[in-house]
Motif scaffolding. Structure first.
Motif, short mmCIF file in Angstrom:
data_model
loop_
_atom_site.label_atom_id
_atom_site.label_comp_id
_atom_site.label_asym_id
_atom_site.label_seq_id
_atom_site.Cartn_x
_atom_site.Cartn_y
_atom_site.Cartn_z
N ASP A 72 0.84 -1.19 0.00
CA ASP A 72 0.00 0.00 0.00
C ASP A 72 0.88 1.25 0.00
N LYS A 74 1.26 3.60 2.18
CA LYS A 74 1.96 3.85 3.45
C LYS A 74 3.22 3.01 3.56
N ASN A 77 5.86 4.58 1.31
CA ASN A 77 6.46 5.76 1.94
C ASN A 77 7.43 5.37 3.05
#
Length: 160
Positions: A72, A74, A77
């Motif tokens: 995903d 997140k 990142n």
């Protein structure tokens, strides 16, 4: 690469990274020149704070693989943040090598007998941490998948 992956599967890689990272957090407070631990120096807390990103990444990898989830944004990142932390790992490798190389500069001074063994251990652990981080990226790509968010909404079926 398959030989390394068979020896260090994703679980062993995560456990080894966790172990090496924990040892390095403790050794970050150790002064090789004086053979003492320094807990009052603020710059000794930089590496433990940055290693929290790596600990969180290890948890996310473990969770995503065991729950068979897709990557995903997140997680992407977090991995990008870990790339920045790996630059700090490279600096620590360079710094440790420079400290070990400075033994000839301090021949007139009293250097503890643990200087060279602990210094080499720290250097080896930082190199191992860097390599284990690269291996964990490879395991992420192999077991979780690549980050392809261009058609992420097209491939997402919430009813399955």
């Amino acid at each position: 690469m398959n030989l390394i992956a068979s020896i260090l599967n994703w679980k062993r890689c995560n456990i080894a990274t966790l172990l090496v990272l924990t040892i390095l957090v403790v050794l970050n407070f150790y002064g090789v020149y004086t053979n003492k631990f320094y807990f009052t120096k603020p710059d000794n807390y930089i590496f433990p704070l940055l290693s929290l990103v790596h600990f969180l990444y290890l948890y996310v990898i473990w969770f995503k693989i065991t729950e068979d989830e897709l990557p995903d944004p997140k997680m992407r990142n977090l991995e990008y943040a870990l790339y920045a932390v790996m630059v700090v790992y490279l600096f620590k490798i360079y710094d440790s090598a420079m400290i070990i190389g400075s033994i000839s500069d301090y021949q007139e001074h009293v250097i503890p007998s643990t200087f060279l063994p602990i210094g080499v251990l720290i250097l080896v652990l930082y190199c191992l941490l860097f390599l284990l981080s690269l291996l964990s990226f490879w395991h992420r790509k192999r077991h979780i998948g690549v980050y392809n968010f261009e058609n992420f909404n097209d491939n997402l079926n919430m009813w399955q």
